[in-house]
Design an enzyme around this catalytic site. Structure first.
Site, mmCIF file in Angstrom:
data_model
loop_
_atom_site.group_PDB
_atom_site.id
_atom_site.type_symbol
_atom_site.label_atom_id
_atom_site.label_comp_id
_atom_site.label_asym_id
_atom_site.label_seq_id
_atom_site.Cartn_x
_atom_site.Cartn_y
_atom_site.Cartn_z
ATOM 1 N N GLU A 70 -20.343 -16.853 37.414
ATOM 2 C CA GLU A 70 -19.198 -17.424 36.708
ATOM 3 C C GLU A 70 -19.678 -18.316 35.569
ATOM 4 O O GLU A 70 -20.445 -19.263 35.788
ATOM 5 C CB GLU A 70 -18.313 -18.257 37.649
ATOM 6 C CG GLU A 70 -17.056 -18.757 36.924
ATOM 7 C CD GLU A 70 -16.194 -19.712 37.728
ATOM 8 O OE1 GLU A 70 -16.725 -20.363 38.661
ATOM 9 O OE2 GLU A 70 -14.996 -19.832 37.418
ATOM 10 N N GLU A 117 -22.481 -24.288 34.350
ATOM 11 C CA GLU A 117 -21.636 -25.338 33.798
ATOM 12 C C GLU A 117 -22.527 -26.277 32.982
ATOM 13 O O GLU A 117 -23.526 -26.783 33.497
ATOM 14 C CB GLU A 117 -20.944 -26.079 34.961
ATOM 15 C CG GLU A 117 -20.093 -27.241 34.561
ATOM 16 C CD GLU A 117 -19.075 -26.925 33.482
ATOM 17 O OE1 GLU A 117 -18.175 -26.100 33.709
ATOM 18 O OE2 GLU A 117 -19.177 -27.521 32.393
ATOM 19 N N ASP A 144 -13.077 -22.449 27.169
ATOM 20 C CA ASP A 144 -12.620 -23.324 26.087
ATOM 21 C C ASP A 144 -12.215 -22.471 24.877
ATOM 22 O O ASP A 144 -13.008 -21.647 24.409
ATOM 23 C CB ASP A 144 -13.740 -24.277 25.671
ATOM 24 C CG ASP A 144 -14.195 -25.130 26.847
ATOM 25 O OD1 ASP A 144 -13.396 -25.940 27.331
ATOM 26 O OD2 ASP A 144 -15.343 -24.948 27.300
ATOM 27 N N LYS A 168 -10.071 -24.283 16.332
ATOM 28 C CA LYS A 168 -10.328 -24.371 14.885
ATOM 29 C C LYS A 168 -11.255 -23.240 14.451
ATOM 30 O O LYS A 168 -12.264 -22.975 15.108
ATOM 31 C CB LYS A 168 -10.976 -25.712 14.545
ATOM 32 C CG LYS A 168 -10.016 -26.861 14.700
ATOM 33 C CD LYS A 168 -10.662 -28.169 14.283
ATOM 34 C CE LYS A 168 -9.686 -29.308 14.529
ATOM 35 N NZ LYS A 168 -10.319 -30.580 14.781
ATOM 36 N N ASP A 175 -5.165 -18.731 29.195
ATOM 37 C CA ASP A 175 -3.793 -19.146 28.883
ATOM 38 C C ASP A 175 -3.584 -19.149 27.376
ATOM 39 O O ASP A 175 -2.477 -19.381 26.913
ATOM 40 C CB ASP A 175 -3.567 -20.587 29.376
ATOM 41 C CG ASP A 175 -4.505 -21.539 28.673
ATOM 42 O OD1 ASP A 175 -5.734 -21.356 28.802
ATOM 43 O OD2 ASP A 175 -4.032 -22.434 27.944
#
Ligand SMILES: C[S@@+](CC[C@H](N)C(=O)[O-])C[C@H]1O[C@@H](n2cnc3c(N)ncnc32)[C@H](O)[C@@H]1O
Length: 219
Positions: free
Chosen positions: A47, A72, A122, A126, A158
């Site tokens: 992941e 991460e 993320d 921009k 999303d």
């Protein structure tokens, strides 16, 4: 075992974490993360951007015969996720602290991953930051190399602009990945796509989600 990871049980959370910046330089050869697990011969899922490790811990508890590696780059989240895995006694979970795309591109051998997961990555909205998005033409070449034959790449977001970015990249790279139906993992709750922290937070806000599963095609 490399980079401070021990196979012994009951150690502190740090023993569930491998720090990318403590690995030997990539010029010294590939590093196979399967060796970081008690049972290196088992299937491995990876992941990218695990956050606090909710998906990893939920799914690894249900799929004990599969190893799960989370990556991460935020140190506090990497430690948090590793600590959760330790408290649940999950020897089939390890966390990489560092940039997952760098690790895959410069350290990982070919064909070692069965499923690659990317959930609520993320969006970097921009335009000048789009190059920071995980999915790029270059990273897709690396993900394709990393996956075994017929391996899957699963994505949920999303963010509608990021979703269009994913669709454009997959269309352009259709010789490497074919789209198939997305099915939630066994650990997802009722009506959930995957059941991560961000999904749960965004659901309360009434956001809608998109998901795709890609299957590796070709060598
Ligand atoms: C928006 S959060 C989502 C976390 C989790 N997947 C969820 O759905 O709750 C994205 C996470 O990915 C991490 N991240 C982003 N790019 C990364 C990369 N290239 N390597 C490792 N972690 C990354 C960020 O630090 C952040 O914690």
């Amino acid at each position: 075992m490399s980079a401070g990871i021990s196979r012994r049980r009951g150690l502190d959370p740090g023993d569930w974490v491998v720090a990318l910046d403590e690995l030997p330089a990539p010029e010294q050869g590939r590093i196979d993360p399967r060796s970081w697990f008690e049972h290196p011969d088992r299937p491995l899922e990876f992941e990218i951007g695990s956050g606090k490790g909710t998906f990893l811990v939920q799914q690894a508890r249900l799929q004990r015969e599969t190893n799960f590696l989370g990556a991460e780059w935020a140190a506090a989240y990497a430690r948090h996720a590793a600590d959760r895995a330790r408290r649940h006694g999950l020897e089939n979970v390890r966390m990489l602290h560092g940039n997952a795309v760098e690790f895959i591109s410069h350290w990982c051998p070919d064909g070692i991953i069965d499923v690659l997961h990317l959930y609520f990555s993320d969006p970097w909205p921009k335009k000048r930051h789009h190059k920071r998005r995980v999915v790029q033409d270059e990273s897709l070449v690396q993900f394709h190399r990393l996956l075994r034959g017929n391996g899957q790449f699963r994505i949920v977001t999303d963010h509608i602009d990021l979703w269009h970015w994913y669709e454009e990249h997959m269309e352009r790279n259709a010789s490497m990945f074919e789209r198939c139906e997305y099915e939630p993992p066994a650990s997802a709750g009722e009506g959930e796509f995957v059941g991560t922290n961000f999904e749960r937070k965004f659901r309360i806000e009434g956001r809608s989600f998109n998901a795709m599963t890609l299957r590796k095609v070709g060598d």
